[in-house]
Design a protein around this motif. Structure first.
Motif, PDB file in Angstrom:
ATOM      1  N   GLY A 249       0.868  -1.070   0.125  1.00 49.16           N
ATOM      2  CA  GLY A 249      -0.344  -0.082  -0.009  1.00 49.16           C
ATOM      3  C   GLY A 249       1.073   1.311   0.609  1.00 49.16           C
ATOM      4  N   LEU A 250       2.380   1.155   0.286  1.00 53.72           N
ATOM      5  CA  LEU A 250       3.133   2.081   0.372  1.00 53.72           C
ATOM      6  C   LEU A 250       2.947   2.777  -1.008  1.00 53.72           C
ATOM      7  N   CYS A 251       3.001   2.145  -1.854  1.00 50.59           N
ATOM      8  CA  CYS A 251       2.524   2.932  -3.394  1.00 50.59           C
ATOM      9  C   CYS A 251       1.959   3.979  -4.159  1.00 50.59           C
ATOM     10  N   VAL A 252       0.768   3.147  -3.778  1.00 49.02           N
ATOM     11  CA  VAL A 252      -0.458   4.231  -3.601  1.00 49.02           C
ATOM     12  C   VAL A 252      -0.172   5.565  -3.318  1.00 49.02           C
ATOM     13  N   GLN A 253      -0.006   5.509  -1.450  1.00 45.55           N
ATOM     14  CA  GLN A 253       0.494   6.616  -0.099  1.00 45.55           C
ATOM     15  C   GLN A 253       2.077   7.032  -1.345  1.00 45.55           C
TER      16      GLN A 253
ATOM     17  N   GLU B  95      -2.894   2.432  -7.538  1.00 48.20           N
ATOM     18  CA  GLU B  95      -4.239   1.996  -6.646  1.00 48.20           C
ATOM     19  C   GLU B  95      -5.431   0.090  -6.838  1.00 48.20           C
ATOM     20  N   PHE B  96      -5.506   0.606  -5.373  1.00 51.14           N
ATOM     21  CA  PHE B  96      -6.059  -0.435  -5.163  1.00 51.14           C
ATOM     22  C   PHE B  96      -7.104  -0.629  -5.701  1.00 51.14           C
ATOM     23  N   ASP B  97      -7.459  -1.960  -5.806  1.00 53.72           N
ATOM     24  CA  ASP B  97      -8.278  -2.866  -6.652  1.00 53.72           C
ATOM     25  C   ASP B  97      -9.464  -3.580  -5.417  1.00 53.72           C
ATOM     26  N   VAL B  98     -10.886  -4.061  -5.818  1.00 51.89           N
ATOM     27  CA  VAL B  98     -11.591  -4.671  -4.759  1.00 51.89           C
ATOM     28  C   VAL B  98     -10.708  -6.276  -3.878  1.00 51.89           C
ATOM     29  N   ASP B  99      -9.717  -6.561  -4.562  1.00 53.94           N
ATOM     30  CA  ASP B  99      -8.725  -7.585  -4.041  1.00 53.94           C
ATOM     31  C   ASP B  99      -7.614  -7.321  -2.575  1.00 53.94           C
ATOM     32  N   GLY B 100      -7.963  -5.396  -2.508  1.00 53.20           N
ATOM     33  CA  GLY B 100      -6.981  -5.354  -1.416  1.00 53.20           C
ATOM     34  C   GLY B 100      -5.590  -5.255  -2.207  1.00 53.20           C
TER      35      GLY B 100
ATOM     36  N   ALA C 135       9.485   9.566  -6.966  1.00 53.26           N
ATOM     37  CA  ALA C 135       8.087   9.096  -5.862  1.00 53.26           C
ATOM     38  C   ALA C 135       8.119   7.449  -6.438  1.00 53.26           C
ATOM     39  N   VAL C 136       8.374   7.255  -8.177  1.00 45.47           N
ATOM     40  CA  VAL C 136       8.313   5.330  -7.920  1.00 45.47           C
ATOM     41  C   VAL C 136       8.963   5.007  -7.843  1.00 45.47           C
ATOM     42  N   ILE C 137      10.236   5.357  -8.128  1.00 51.03           N
ATOM     43  CA  ILE C 137      11.833   5.147  -7.624  1.00 51.03           C
ATOM     44  C   ILE C 137      11.428   4.737  -5.935  1.00 51.03           C
ATOM     45  N   ASP C 138      10.469   5.525  -5.228  1.00 55.03           N
ATOM     46  CA  ASP C 138      10.700   5.204  -4.043  1.00 55.03           C
ATOM     47  C   ASP C 138       9.377   4.058  -3.202  1.00 55.03           C
ATOM     48  N   SER C 139       9.005   4.582  -4.174  1.00 52.15           N
ATOM     49  CA  SER C 139       7.643   3.157  -3.735  1.00 52.15           C
ATOM     50  C   SER C 139       8.485   1.407  -4.675  1.00 52.15           C
ATOM     51  N   ALA C 140       9.432   1.618  -5.067  1.00 52.10           N
ATOM     52  CA  ALA C 140      10.248   0.281  -5.369  1.00 52.10           C
ATOM     53  C   ALA C 140      11.006   0.001  -4.022  1.00 52.10           C
TER      54      ALA C 140
END
Length: 85
Positions: free
Chosen positions: A1-5, A12-17, A45-50
């Motif tokens: 979930g950090l990537c979405v933040q 993005e989160f899907d309904v499967d979480g 931000a994407v590099i930080d997410s990874a």
């Protein structure tokens, strides 16, 4: 979930979480190994997410397909001009 933040315009989160990448059209790419081009202003931000992803499931590559962040990358991340996640 950090990537979405970190980069909600790319993940993005899907309904499967689970979080998935989404394209410029805003549509999530649900197929395994899906990639999208990352807008210039979100590259860091994407590099930080990874880097921070506990599941090590974000693979960031440059335009030539070379890993720049994620589980296959070794070294200090550089911020290229164009990447895919």
């Amino acid at each position: 979930g950090l990537c979405v933040q970190y980069a909600g315009d790319v993940f993005e989160f899907d309904v499967d979480g689970l979080a998935y990448v989404k394209g410029a059209d805003g549509e999530m790419r649900l197929e395994p190994g899906a990639t999208v081009d990352v807008p210039e202003g979100l590259v860091a931000a994407v590099i930080d997410s990874a880097i921070e992803c506990p599941g090590e499931c974000i693979h960031v590559t440059d335009a030539a397909g070379k890993a720049v962040a994620g589980p296959e990358f070794v070294g200090m991340p550089q911020v290229p001009s164009r990447i895919s996640a």
